[in-house]
Design a protein around this motif. Structure first.
Motif, mmCIF file in Angstrom:
data_model
loop_
_atom_site.group_PDB
_atom_site.id
_atom_site.type_symbol
_atom_site.label_atom_id
_atom_site.label_comp_id
_atom_site.label_asym_id
_atom_site.label_seq_id
_atom_site.Cartn_x
_atom_site.Cartn_y
_atom_site.Cartn_z
ATOM 1 N N GLY A 43 0.839 -2.184 -4.777
ATOM 2 C CA GLY A 43 0.108 -3.287 -4.074
ATOM 3 C C GLY A 43 -0.529 -3.066 -3.099
ATOM 4 N N SER A 44 -1.613 -3.744 -2.606
ATOM 5 C CA SER A 44 -2.205 -3.314 -1.310
ATOM 6 C C SER A 44 -1.556 -4.102 -0.405
ATOM 7 N N SER A 45 -1.771 -3.514 1.072
ATOM 8 C CA SER A 45 -1.053 -4.194 2.184
ATOM 9 C C SER A 45 -1.286 -5.483 2.417
ATOM 10 N N GLY A 46 -2.620 -5.835 2.204
ATOM 11 C CA GLY A 46 -2.916 -7.331 2.540
ATOM 12 C C GLY A 46 -2.178 -7.897 3.764
ATOM 13 N N GLY A 56 -8.340 10.417 2.440
ATOM 14 C CA GLY A 56 -8.879 9.099 2.101
ATOM 15 C C GLY A 56 -8.404 7.888 2.324
ATOM 16 N N ALA A 57 -8.585 6.584 1.624
ATOM 17 C CA ALA A 57 -8.086 5.419 1.832
ATOM 18 C C ALA A 57 -8.956 4.764 2.906
ATOM 19 N N GLU A 58 -9.451 5.406 3.466
ATOM 20 C CA GLU A 58 -10.310 4.679 4.783
ATOM 21 C C GLU A 58 -11.541 5.420 4.876
ATOM 22 N N PRO A 59 -12.795 4.746 5.604
ATOM 23 C CA PRO A 59 -13.749 5.273 5.760
ATOM 24 C C PRO A 59 -13.887 6.580 6.911
ATOM 25 N N TRP A 60 -14.732 7.625 6.708
ATOM 26 C CA TRP A 60 -14.607 8.632 7.805
ATOM 27 C C TRP A 60 -16.097 9.175 7.707
ATOM 28 N N LEU A 74 -11.265 17.335 2.268
ATOM 29 C CA LEU A 74 -12.196 16.826 1.143
ATOM 30 C C LEU A 74 -11.713 15.254 1.061
ATOM 31 N N ASP A 75 -12.871 14.680 0.812
ATOM 32 C CA ASP A 75 -12.921 13.104 0.680
ATOM 33 C C ASP A 75 -12.280 12.683 -0.538
ATOM 34 N N ILE A 76 -11.253 11.787 -0.747
ATOM 35 C CA ILE A 76 -11.055 11.294 -1.635
ATOM 36 C C ILE A 76 -10.978 9.611 -1.747
ATOM 37 N N TYR A 77 -11.316 8.957 -2.802
ATOM 38 C CA TYR A 77 -11.511 7.532 -2.860
ATOM 39 C C TYR A 77 -10.685 6.892 -3.827
ATOM 40 N N LEU A 132 -8.965 2.679 -4.966
ATOM 41 C CA LEU A 132 -8.459 1.167 -4.660
ATOM 42 C C LEU A 132 -7.474 0.862 -5.651
ATOM 43 N N THR A 133 -6.548 0.063 -5.176
ATOM 44 C CA THR A 133 -5.253 -0.483 -5.781
ATOM 45 C C THR A 133 -5.873 -1.276 -7.064
ATOM 46 N N GLU A 134 -6.933 -1.933 -7.051
ATOM 47 C CA GLU A 134 -7.375 -2.736 -8.153
ATOM 48 C C GLU A 134 -7.701 -1.847 -9.320
ATOM 49 N N HIS A 192 -17.105 -4.168 -2.867
ATOM 50 C CA HIS A 192 -17.642 -4.691 -1.482
ATOM 51 C C HIS A 192 -17.785 -3.574 -0.642
ATOM 52 N N ASP A 193 -17.855 -2.028 -1.313
ATOM 53 C CA ASP A 193 -17.918 -0.797 -0.491
ATOM 54 C C ASP A 193 -19.297 -0.458 -0.919
ATOM 55 N N LEU A 194 -20.192 -0.204 0.115
ATOM 56 C CA LEU A 194 -21.452 0.052 0.083
ATOM 57 C C LEU A 194 -21.594 1.748 -0.262
ATOM 58 N N GLY A 213 -20.173 1.825 4.261
ATOM 59 C CA GLY A 213 -19.740 0.506 4.811
ATOM 60 C C GLY A 213 -19.072 -0.479 3.749
ATOM 61 N N ARG A 214 -18.776 -1.578 4.514
ATOM 62 C CA ARG A 214 -18.217 -2.611 3.486
ATOM 63 C C ARG A 214 -19.324 -3.718 3.500
ATOM 64 N N THR A 215 -19.422 -4.592 2.607
ATOM 65 C CA THR A 215 -20.709 -5.622 2.803
ATOM 66 C C THR A 215 -19.510 -6.842 3.454
ATOM 67 N N GLY A 255 -1.580 5.225 9.438
ATOM 68 C CA GLY A 255 -2.033 5.057 8.088
ATOM 69 C C GLY A 255 -3.518 4.740 8.310
ATOM 70 N N LYS A 256 -3.960 3.521 7.861
ATOM 71 C CA LYS A 256 -5.478 3.367 7.895
ATOM 72 C C LYS A 256 -5.721 2.735 9.365
ATOM 73 N N ALA A 257 -6.627 3.374 10.216
ATOM 74 C CA ALA A 257 -6.994 2.875 11.294
ATOM 75 C C ALA A 257 -7.642 1.615 11.477
HETATM 76 P P1 ADP Z 1 -5.785 -1.966 1.164
HETATM 77 O O1 ADP Z 1 -6.058 -3.069 0.598
HETATM 78 O O2 ADP Z 1 -4.069 -2.044 1.520
HETATM 79 O O3 ADP Z 1 -6.315 -1.342 2.208
HETATM 80 P P2 ADP Z 1 -6.807 -0.024 -0.849
HETATM 81 O O4 ADP Z 1 -6.062 1.289 -1.400
HETATM 82 O O5 ADP Z 1 -6.856 -0.910 -2.031
HETATM 83 O O6 ADP Z 1 -5.519 -0.713 0.062
HETATM 84 O O7 ADP Z 1 -7.963 -0.247 -0.146
HETATM 85 C C1 ADP Z 1 -9.172 0.234 -0.901
HETATM 86 C C2 ADP Z 1 -10.441 0.476 0.055
HETATM 87 O O8 ADP Z 1 -10.251 1.506 1.046
HETATM 88 C C3 ADP Z 1 -11.520 0.717 -0.622
HETATM 89 O O9 ADP Z 1 -12.302 -0.367 -1.208
HETATM 90 C C4 ADP Z 1 -12.259 1.581 0.663
HETATM 91 O O10 ADP Z 1 -13.072 0.329 1.204
HETATM 92 C C5 ADP Z 1 -11.303 1.957 1.293
HETATM 93 N N1 ADP Z 1 -11.508 3.350 0.942
HETATM 94 C C6 ADP Z 1 -10.563 4.219 0.106
HETATM 95 N N2 ADP Z 1 -10.922 5.442 0.095
HETATM 96 C C7 ADP Z 1 -12.101 5.878 0.809
HETATM 97 C C8 ADP Z 1 -12.852 6.656 1.436
HETATM 98 N N3 ADP Z 1 -12.643 7.978 0.986
HETATM 99 N N4 ADP Z 1 -13.669 6.457 2.164
HETATM 100 C C9 ADP Z 1 -14.002 5.360 2.609
HETATM 101 N N5 ADP Z 1 -13.399 4.093 2.229
HETATM 102 C C10 ADP Z 1 -12.279 4.520 1.551
#
Ligand code: ADP
Ligand code: ZN
Length: 436
Positions: A93-96, A214-218, A235-238, A240-242, A304-306, A328-330, A425-427
């Motif tokens: 699940g995602s943190s929510g 990954g998991a957050e923008p950088w 390296l960048d990795i991307y 999402l939970t869904e 919602h990721d651009l 960025g995100r919308t 974790g995520k900043a």
């Molecule tokens: P939570 O909702 O708990 O934060 P998720 O893992 O589902 O967990 O979050 C997914 C979101 O994290 C993506 O939609 C995106 O916005 C962001 N994300 C994941 N990886 C990257 C990445 N490499 N660069 C930028 N954003 C990322």
């Protein structure tokens, strides 16, 4: 020129024609399963007048309805599962931060496929069974820890499941066991790297050579910083939970964007306002369709990721399309005095300025009818000792650069080293007081 080791060349280097045929076959199958097994999908498709048999080409994807995060909330906990409960072998699940998490269910095949996708991801750092992968993503419901863990295991590397936090111990393990690959959020990687330098640990005592972050923008500037501080390929990795968690897309050592695991997901870019698909190369919102998932497939999930897609061939030999860095995100785009501002733009300015640490906080407020933006910026130890005059010059320099890149002026507040809370974790980097 980087040498590229490819974990699964048959998949990762599949000719595009063959890949598209495979995608279509899998798409037809998943649409049928969704229609037959998930009431919400059937309802949405019926509303649009689309039947599973209407999907005859990949272009027909555009006639399918979208899914949103709100749908997952509404169908919580298991309303979107497409198989009987007893076939689900894992929940993530995602943190929510508020209320209920977003839950995703995986069948045994889903876990195998996810592991495969993450094996490719870690494999793109040229990893083999000789590598030692330290997973410093959080374990638990969050997909980061388990995802990296399973992928590295599938690849045959040795995994150290540290989870996030306890930085001194992370570093001790790296030194004692000889970690070669670090897997965590980029902000935590920076924290680990800075701590290594503060502790006076020589890089020669470490065997680190790559990181999958990954998991957050950088930003590119953060990549440079991590590569310099740790002497690694970052390296960048991307993911999402869904969709499955990490492993949706991964960078190869060319570092020119992330290859999308297209035999498991179909990626689209849409105009977030008109919702129409955009051609490759244009900037828009990423939309993913899972084509192998059984437990909780997603059709046209709006992230919602651009981003921008790049279909040009990659020097590594992989044929999967690449996505650029998330721009960025919308939904976390800030509108400040009418200007669209993405925290990532501000970050890229800050990390390019000497004397500034990559730790900052944006505080948006409103005075009367006017929006205000305060940027709290941490300075480095050496600059901290400067005179007031020098610090004022630095503030001015930052303000000018922000103005020219972002288009608005901000109140720059330099703060002492280490005063902005570190994340494991995520900043969290924005405080918008206007909404409170
Ligand atoms: P939570 O909702 O708990 O934060 P998720 O893992 O589902 O967990 O979050 C997914 C979101 O994290 C993506 O939609 C995106 O916005 C962001 N994300 C994941 N990886 C990257 C990445 N490499 N660069 C930028 N954003 C990322
Ligand atoms: Zn490549």
């Amino acid at each position: 020129m980087a040498t590229h080791r490819i974990w699964n060349p048959a998949a990762e280097c599949m000719p595009r024609e063959q890949l598209r045929a495979l995608q279509l076959e899998r798409l037809k199958d998943v649409v049928r399963r969704e229609y037959d097994n998930v009431p919400l999908y059937r309802r949405r498709m019926d509303e649009k007048g689309v039947k599973p048999e209407d999907i005859r080409s990949l272009d027909d994807l555009q006639y399918l309805p979208f899914m949103q995060k709100t749908d997952l909330r509404d169908e919580y906990p298991t309303g979107l599962f497409a198989v009987p409960r007893r076939e689900i072998v894992r929940l993530q699940g995602s943190s929510g931060t508020t209320g209920k998490p977003i839950l995703a269910g995986y069948t045994r095949n889903d876990l195998d496929n996810w592991s495969e996708m993450m094996a490719r991801t870690i494999g793109a750092a040229n990893a083999t069974a000789d590598d030692i992968v330290q997973v410093a993503y959080g374990y638990g419901l969050f997909t980061g820890g388990m995802g990296a863990h399973q992928g590295a295991t599938k690849l045959g590397a040795m995994v150290i499941p540290m989870s996030s936090g306890n930085t001194a111990k992370q570093i001790m393990m790296m030194q004692d066991v000889g970690t070669t690959i670090l897997s965590c959020t980029p902000s935590y990687a920076i924290h680990i790297a800075e701590t290594i330098h503060e502790m006076g640990i020589p890089l020669s005592s470490l065997k680190l050579r790559a990181g999958t972050f990954g998991a957050e923008p950088w930003t590119e500037a953060m990549r440079k910083r991590l590569e310099t501080l740790l002497n690694i390929d970052a390296l960048d990795i991307y993911g999402l939970t869904e969709i499955c968690g990490p492993g949706v897309a991964y960078e190869c050592l060319e570092k020119q964007g992330m290859h999308v695991n297209e035999d498991h997901v179909i990626v689209e870019i849409i105009d977030p306002v008109t919702e129409k698909p955009l051609p490759y190369g244009e900037k828009g919102e990423l939309v993913f369709t899972t084509i192998t998932k059984e437990g909780m497939p997603m059709l046209r999930f709006r992230t919602h990721d651009l981003c921008q897609l790049d279909a040009s061939p990659c020097a590594c030999g992989r044929t999967f399309v690449r996505m650029k860095r998330i721009m960025g995100r919308t939904d976390d785009m800030l509108i400040i005095r009418g200007v669209n501002v993405f925290p990532s733009q501000i970050e890229s300015v800050l990390v390019s300025i000497h004397g500034v640490a990559p730790h900052y906080m944006l505080v948006v407020d409103r005075q009367g009818a006017t929006d205000t933006l305060e940027i709290q910026v941490e300075i480095t130890e050496d600059v901290f000792a400067d005179t007031v005059g020098q610090l004022e010059t630095l503030e001015k320099q930052i303000n000018e650069r922000i103005k020219s890149v972002v288009g608005i002026s901000a109140n720059i507040k330099l703060v002492a080293p280490k005063s902005i809370p570190r994340s494991e974790g995520k900043a969290k980097r924005v405080i918008d007081k206007r909404k409170l």
